[in-house]
Design a protein around this motif. Structure first.
Motif, mmCIF file in Angstrom:
data_model
loop_
_atom_site.group_PDB
_atom_site.id
_atom_site.type_symbol
_atom_site.label_atom_id
_atom_site.label_comp_id
_atom_site.label_asym_id
_atom_site.label_seq_id
_atom_site.Cartn_x
_atom_site.Cartn_y
_atom_site.Cartn_z
ATOM 1 N N ILE A 74 30.248 -10.631 -40.132
ATOM 2 C CA ILE A 74 30.555 -11.303 -41.220
ATOM 3 C C ILE A 74 31.981 -12.394 -41.292
ATOM 4 N N GLN A 75 31.955 -13.408 -41.760
ATOM 5 C CA GLN A 75 33.272 -14.039 -41.510
ATOM 6 C C GLN A 75 33.807 -14.367 -42.930
ATOM 7 N N ILE A 76 34.800 -14.626 -42.928
ATOM 8 C CA ILE A 76 35.723 -14.813 -44.319
ATOM 9 C C ILE A 76 36.189 -16.450 -44.192
ATOM 10 N N ASN A 77 35.447 -17.155 -45.239
ATOM 11 C CA ASN A 77 35.799 -18.411 -45.389
ATOM 12 C C ASN A 77 35.825 -19.227 -44.033
ATOM 13 N N ASN A 78 34.775 -18.788 -43.350
ATOM 14 C CA ASN A 78 34.190 -19.695 -41.965
ATOM 15 C C ASN A 78 35.346 -19.251 -40.832
ATOM 16 N N GLU A 79 35.907 -18.000 -41.178
ATOM 17 C CA GLU A 79 36.797 -17.638 -39.914
ATOM 18 C C GLU A 79 36.457 -16.195 -39.575
ATOM 19 N N LYS A 80 36.615 -15.859 -38.342
ATOM 20 C CA LYS A 80 36.390 -14.524 -37.855
ATOM 21 C C LYS A 80 37.452 -13.522 -38.893
ATOM 22 N N MET A 81 36.670 -12.399 -39.485
ATOM 23 C CA MET A 81 37.582 -11.366 -39.781
ATOM 24 C C MET A 81 38.236 -10.551 -39.088
ATOM 25 N N SER A 82 39.564 -10.675 -39.108
ATOM 26 C CA SER A 82 40.431 -9.808 -37.851
ATOM 27 C C SER A 82 41.823 -9.404 -38.672
ATOM 28 N N LYS A 83 42.263 -8.341 -38.081
ATOM 29 C CA LYS A 83 43.585 -7.984 -38.588
ATOM 30 C C LYS A 83 44.605 -9.134 -38.220
ATOM 31 N N SER A 84 44.723 -9.843 -37.136
ATOM 32 C CA SER A 84 45.648 -10.730 -36.788
ATOM 33 C C SER A 84 45.513 -11.854 -37.771
ATOM 34 N N ILE A 85 44.438 -12.252 -38.295
ATOM 35 C CA ILE A 85 44.429 -13.487 -39.316
ATOM 36 C C ILE A 85 45.016 -12.838 -40.637
ATOM 37 N N GLY A 86 44.599 -11.611 -40.807
ATOM 38 C CA GLY A 86 44.887 -11.041 -42.081
ATOM 39 C C GLY A 86 44.007 -11.053 -43.138
ATOM 40 N N ASN A 87 42.708 -11.376 -42.772
ATOM 41 C CA ASN A 87 41.574 -11.656 -43.752
ATOM 42 C C ASN A 87 40.729 -10.414 -43.889
ATOM 43 N N VAL A 88 41.000 -9.394 -43.383
ATOM 44 C CA VAL A 88 40.052 -8.049 -43.606
ATOM 45 C C VAL A 88 39.874 -7.571 -45.132
ATOM 46 N N ILE A 89 38.748 -7.544 -45.427
ATOM 47 C CA ILE A 89 38.379 -7.213 -46.533
ATOM 48 C C ILE A 89 37.737 -5.834 -46.774
ATOM 49 N N LEU A 90 38.287 -4.959 -47.349
ATOM 50 C CA LEU A 90 37.771 -3.492 -47.594
ATOM 51 C C LEU A 90 36.815 -3.451 -48.866
ATOM 52 N N VAL A 91 35.711 -2.595 -48.155
ATOM 53 C CA VAL A 91 34.712 -2.656 -49.281
ATOM 54 C C VAL A 91 35.552 -1.685 -50.530
ATOM 55 N N HIS A 92 36.156 -0.898 -50.362
ATOM 56 C CA HIS A 92 37.025 -0.066 -51.169
ATOM 57 C C HIS A 92 37.794 -1.099 -52.353
ATOM 58 N N ASP A 93 38.185 -2.220 -51.875
ATOM 59 C CA ASP A 93 38.914 -3.398 -52.597
ATOM 60 C C ASP A 93 37.727 -4.160 -53.341
ATOM 61 N N LEU A 94 36.771 -4.542 -52.399
ATOM 62 C CA LEU A 94 35.917 -5.614 -53.017
ATOM 63 C C LEU A 94 35.178 -5.038 -54.193
ATOM 64 N N ILE A 95 34.752 -3.897 -54.068
ATOM 65 C CA ILE A 95 33.962 -3.404 -55.189
ATOM 66 C C ILE A 95 34.735 -3.219 -56.651
#
Length: 466
Positions: free
Chosen positions: A260-281
């Motif tokens: 899964i990518q976020i806004n066409n970027e890799k999801m990673s901690k260094s980019i700071g774009n990790v989406i937790l299911v806990h938050d998303l739902i």
RNA sequence: GGCGGCAUAGCCAAGCGGUAAGGCGCGGGUCUGCAAAACCCUUAUCCCCGGUUCGAUUCCGGGUGUCGCCUCCA
């Protein structure tokens, strides 16, 4: 009709033939429970749950095993940072995992074994690898002798020599060869540890899966699955461990889901774009998230963004709406379908054709939309026979359930008595042609989250936003 | 450097030898007291260049772009 699955091992779609007739033994690599899971963890949970549901729909009995890695370096780090024990953290996030994945309507695994509860089997497994010369102890660590396993690289289609450049030896390791990997890691002072013939320590990452597969499913299983990043080294190493010992295929089919990518970027901690299911739902209906994941073939990457998720809200809403509207018309219907119905059967056949093709959920969902369209057309006519509407309802229910998409929503069935009173008051106003008053009431209800729709069969309501 | 994926309408996404499913969105219309929901119509020759073929988005070759694995990672 035959089910085909894409096998990473052969890079081909292959006809699925179970080891044991009518049964599927599958193992899906589970999370390391040191934090809430992110949506990247949710994808394998959802897609392989869907595969499992489909196997069951096709009459298979599925033994679905998915592990929890409840001890490893990341858990130890988390433990040190939070001043909590490793088991405390693991228990907390196992609970969170089950809650998140439950919200996504993932069925419970047959069993979720934990690494820490499989320690005797893990230690025995390592012992046998040492006995057969595939592993060696060095200063309290135990390493796998990678070059000794002739098939090494067959899953990731890499030659040992190509892999060599990427391999490295960390300070303090005592590997014979950079390609070797740890089966057992000696404990540093203060770290959680278990006794073993090689000293106190903990298992390496890959060995727990080999031990668990053997313990719960046997030497050869039908399906071994996980994220595409696990192809190398994790699954490659599992094969090396298990097949060195058992001399037979660890799994017949290796399935890997895309990332899964976020806004066409890799999801990673260094980019700071990790989406937790806990938050998303908290923001989106978990079933919309599941629906969204299933709109893309599981091997392809998916891009996540609010725009895309909002499109999914609309699309899934269409399916829910038609189902709801069918129920509205069937409120007083206690009958049956017309029995065998060619049309319903044709939907089912198309659905099966889609899913038989390596779980093509995108096409399977398009069948759902086609049913929705036909059902809506049937719904337009006041004199459509209830039995036909009931057939639509049933086929929609049956097929959406295979995908784990619940179209029915129990929370919508209860209405406050004062809301009911307002609806009745508006009905009276409409009968008296006091449309201005009726519209005021409708606006008030809308603000209260109740959306009214007037139909020839009476007023219909649903919960909406604002 | 090694291995691999992807490139289809404004957006998402199937198809993979016979001139393009589905969804979201846009525009027009029908129904409705007005709405909503829904329905109807409308929105594409499939990255580029070669080749194979009666015929290619679909196969082969070459580009370009893009994403990923090769180190913990779903």
């Amino acid at each position: 009709m035959t089910l085909k699955v894409y096998n990473t091992l052969t890079r081909k779609k292959e006809v699925f033939v179970p080891i044991e007739k009518g049964k599927v033994r599958m193992y899906v690599c589970g999370p390391t429970v040191y934090n809430y899971i992110h949506i990247g963890n949710a994808r394998p949970a959802v897609v392989f749950d869907t595969a499992r549901r489909y196997f069951e729909f096709r009459g298979y009995n599925v033994n679905y095993v998915s592990n929890f890695t409840d001890v490893d370096d990341r858990l130890i780090h988390a433990s040190q940072e939070r001043h909590q024990s490793v088991p405390e953290i693991a228990n907390q996030f196992i609970k969170a995992f089950l809650a998140d994945v439950g919200a996504l309507n993932v069925k419970k695994a047959t069993i979720n074994p934990r690494a820490t509860e499989t320690m005797p089997e893990i230690i025995a497994f390592i012992g046998k690898l040492i006995d057969t010369g595939f592993a060696y102890a060095a200063d309290g660590d135990v390493y796998y002798r990678t070059r000794k396993f002739k098939d090494y690289g067959k899953l990731s289609h890499q030659s040992v020599d190509d892999l060599k450049s990427g391999a490295r030896i960390e300070i303090g390791e005592n590997k014979e060869d950079p390609l070797d990997f740890a089966l057992w890691k000696a404990a540093k002072p203060g770290e959680i540890k278990w006794a073993s013939p090689w000293g106190e320590g903990r298992p390496g990452w890959h060995i727990e899966c080999s031990a668990m597969v053997e313990k719960y499913l046997g030497e050869t299983i039908d399906i071994h699955a996980g994220g595409t990043d696990l192809v190398f080294p994790h699954h490659e190493n599992e094969i090396a461990q298990s097949e060195a010992l058992h001399h037979c295929a660890m799994a017949h089919y290796w399935l890997h889901n895309g990332h899964i990518q976020i806004n066409n970027e890799k999801m990673s901690k260094s980019i700071g774009n990790v989406i937790l299911v806990h938050d998303l739902i908290k923001k989106y209906d978990p079933l919309v998230v599941r629906f969204f994941i299933l709109t893309v073939q599981y091997r392809h990457p998916i891009n996540f963004s609010d725009e895309l998720l909002n499109d999914a809200v609309q699309a899934f809403g269409r399916l829910k709406t038609v189902f709801y509207n069918l129920d509205h018309r069937l409120k007083d219907f206690a009958g049956q379908t017309d029995g065998f119905d060619e049309k319903m059967e044709s939907y089912r056949v198309r659905f099966i054709e889609a899913m038989d093709d390596d779980f093509n959920t995108a096409n399977a969902i398009s069948v759902l939309f086609d049913i929705a369209k036909d059902a809506n057309i049937a719904l337009q006519s006041a004199d459509t026979k209830p039995a036909l509407l009931f057939s639509y309802r049933q086929i929609l229910f049956e097929l959406s359930d295979v995908l784990g998409l619940k179209l029915e929503d129990q929370t919508e069935s209860i209405l406050d008595s004062d809301v009911e009173a307002m609806i009745e008051k508006r009905e009276a106003a409409r009968r008296d042609k006091q449309f201005a008053l009726a519209d005021v009431i409708r606006d008030q209800l809308k603000k209260a989250g109740i959306v009214l729709e007037d139909t020839p069969q009476g007023v219909r309501w649903k919960r909406g936003r604002e």
